[in-house]
Write an enzyme that holds these catalytic residues in place. Structure first.
Site, short mmCIF file in Angstrom:
data_model
loop_
_atom_site.label_atom_id
_atom_site.label_comp_id
_atom_site.label_asym_id
_atom_site.label_seq_id
_atom_site.Cartn_x
_atom_site.Cartn_y
_atom_site.Cartn_z
N ARG A 162 0.89 -1.26 -0.04
CA ARG A 162 0.27 0.08 0.06
C ARG A 162 1.23 1.32 0.57
O ARG A 162 1.77 1.50 1.28
CB ARG A 162 -1.26 0.32 1.56
CG ARG A 162 -2.04 1.14 1.12
CD ARG A 162 -2.39 1.46 2.29
NE ARG A 162 -3.45 2.90 3.26
CZ ARG A 162 -3.31 3.35 3.20
NH1 ARG A 162 -2.36 3.21 4.89
NH2 ARG A 162 -4.11 5.08 3.49
N HIS A 208 -8.65 6.67 -0.17
CA HIS A 208 -9.45 5.72 0.63
C HIS A 208 -9.36 5.42 -0.59
O HIS A 208 -10.41 4.35 -0.81
CB HIS A 208 -10.16 6.08 1.04
CG HIS A 208 -10.31 6.31 2.64
ND1 HIS A 208 -11.24 7.44 3.59
CD2 HIS A 208 -9.50 5.69 3.18
CE1 HIS A 208 -10.33 7.79 4.85
NE2 HIS A 208 -9.21 7.08 4.70
N ASP A 220 -13.26 8.55 19.86
CA ASP A 220 -13.87 7.34 19.44
C ASP A 220 -15.15 7.43 18.96
O ASP A 220 -16.08 7.25 20.01
CB ASP A 220 -13.51 6.47 20.12
CG ASP A 220 -13.80 4.30 20.02
OD1 ASP A 220 -15.08 4.77 19.73
OD2 ASP A 220 -12.88 3.96 20.44
N MET A 221 -16.33 7.21 18.42
CA MET A 221 -17.65 6.71 18.19
C MET A 221 -18.64 6.00 18.73
O MET A 221 -19.03 6.36 19.78
CB MET A 221 -17.96 6.55 16.49
CG MET A 221 -19.59 6.97 16.65
SD MET A 221 -20.01 8.82 16.42
CE MET A 221 -19.59 9.69 14.69
N ARG A 222 -17.64 5.14 18.99
CA ARG A 222 -18.90 3.99 19.91
C ARG A 222 -18.60 4.97 21.67
O ARG A 222 -19.72 4.86 22.40
CB ARG A 222 -18.36 3.17 20.66
CG ARG A 222 -17.98 1.73 19.39
CD ARG A 222 -17.19 0.80 19.36
NE ARG A 222 -15.00 1.12 19.42
CZ ARG A 222 -14.43 0.52 19.47
NH1 ARG A 222 -14.03 -0.96 19.37
NH2 ARG A 222 -12.53 1.29 19.26
N GLU A 250 -9.94 -4.11 2.01
CA GLU A 250 -8.05 -3.30 1.61
C GLU A 250 -7.42 -3.93 1.59
O GLU A 250 -6.59 -3.86 0.05
CB GLU A 250 -7.92 -1.73 2.21
CG GLU A 250 -9.04 -1.01 1.99
CD GLU A 250 -8.60 0.29 3.14
OE1 GLU A 250 -8.17 1.31 2.65
OE2 GLU A 250 -9.05 0.55 4.61
#
Length: 399
Positions: free
Chosen positions: A87, A176, A279-281, A381
């Site tokens: 990558r 991305h 962190d969305m959580r 990916e």
């Protein structure tokens, strides 16, 4: 006949993420991470056939970490190891697809390093080490930017003096790309639609976030630009801000451009809005308990995402579906529901039960009746890099 294996390597400044990919298997037989390189705490962790293992690598650099890793890969893969896929974050304008690594390709990656100073030099460390250890094995670079080289000029050019594009190549590149490529092809497969005659909006949501409009298998617009800072609200990145902000902060607070970039890249986004976490959580839990900053961060995140997706619909001639992917996109039913609630003018609507059920790596359709498709598609990916690596080797053999 056994299928070939591809080792996928993703080098960061102090880490190496790797996976051995079998084209015919949904699981990686060997994968892991070497982290905290160039420190006394450097360690190699891997999982082989479901068994987790680790080895301390005190003060190891990228070369030494790969020297510890690659014999394990070779022992497992044997003569099935066909290539190594690397990558590489930035390919500039030169690379429109994955390419076999040779002196010209390496020179071009080095030339693009000013466009990605934190990423390309680290990618090159991994390439140099792998080539030294496996000199006879084909090695391929797969670029985050390559998928977006199909953007039309009116989508990738900034309204700046032309010499800034001609001399410094200042334009929108997008990132991305491997994820947006993979999930839109996967969505087409899941829904029985041809890739080359379908249109998708894709939202890759993790600590880094971007949206993309994909028409007939080609990227036509995307939210990230000259750097990965442009576009959506992210974990610690601000996304779009007024370009005059740098000058204002210099006048009013004495900040240097470097300090402002640091704040916008590492102290903003969900973290900056909430004052709590990137962190969305954590934010969802805090919001449910009445934390106002967490609630605001989620609301801004979802509104800005919806606004970006609605704008990118201009690049499509048809909309076959909206795709959510990445750690947040695959697991946050709340983010999906709040985002789609802003897109009612496009006819999009969520089925609440299907939305709540689609977490933890499950793919599926979550739209309400009479809504265009809304899909959750786990990204992969590493698999996309492996597929592009094999394609590049095949193309080279046909020459």
């Amino acid at each position: 006949m056994t299928t070939p294996l591809v080792l996928v390597i993703n080098c960061g400044s102090s880490s190496i993420k790797f996976a051995l990919v079998d084209e015919d298997s949904s699981e990686f037989p060997l994968e892991g991470l070497a982290e905290r390189l160039n420190s006394p705490e450097a360690v190699l962790r891997w999982e082989q056939d479901g068994e987790q293992q680790e080895e301390p690598l005190a003060d190891a650099d990228h070369r030494q970490a790969l020297e510890a890793l690659l014999p394990r890969v070779q022992a497992y893969a044997g003569d099935r190891l066909a290539a190594i896929g690397h990558r590489v974050v930035h390919g500039g304008e030169q690379f429109t697809a994955a390419g076999l690594l040779n002196e010209d390709a390496l020179a071009a990656i080095r030339a693009a390093s000013p466009l990605a100073p934190l990423h390309n030099p680290a990618n090159l460390l991994g390439i140099d080490a792998a080539q030294a250890l496996f000199a006879d094995l084909p090695q391929v670079a797969v670029f985050d930017t390559a998928f977006h080289q199909s953007l039309p000029e009116h989508a990738y050019r900034y309204a700046l003096p032309i010499e800034l594009y001609q001399q410094q190549r200042i334009r929108r590149y997008g990132f991305h790309g491997t994820s947006h490529c993979y999930v839109t092809r996967r969505a087409a497969s899941l829904t029985g639609l041809p890739v080359d005659t379908s249109g998708w909006l894709s939202a890759h949501l993790g600590n880094g976030c971007s949206s993309c409009a994909v028409q007939d298998g080609h990227s036509r617009d995307t939210s990230m630009g000259f750097t990965p800072l442009e576009g959506l609200v992210m974990g610690t990145r601000s996304g779009d801000v007024d370009p005059s902000l740098h000058a204002f902060l210099e006048r009013e607070r004495g900040w240097s451009a470097q300090h402002t970039d640091q704040v916008l890249s590492r102290e903003s986004g969900l973290l900056g809005l909430s004052g709590l976490s990137n962190d969305m959580r954590t934010l969802e839990q805090a919001s449910s308990e009445g934390h106002e900053g967490a609630t605001l961060a989620i609301e801004v995140f979802c509104y800005r995402l919806a606004k970006s997706l609605a704008g990118q619909a201009c690049a499509l001639t048809r909309l076959d579906g909206l795709i959510f992917t990445g750690g947040i996109g695959e697991n946050s039913a709340l983010v999906r529901a709040k985002t789609v609630a802003h897109l009612g003018l496009m006819g999009l609507a969520i089925n609440d039960d299907a939305n709540r059920a689609c977490v933890g790596g499950n793919s599926g359709e979550i739209q309400a009746d009479n809504s265009p498709r809304i899909l959750v598609v786990p990204t992969n990916e590493e698999r996309q890099i492996a597929l592009e690596t094999l394609a590049a080797i095949g193309a080279e053999k046909e020459r």
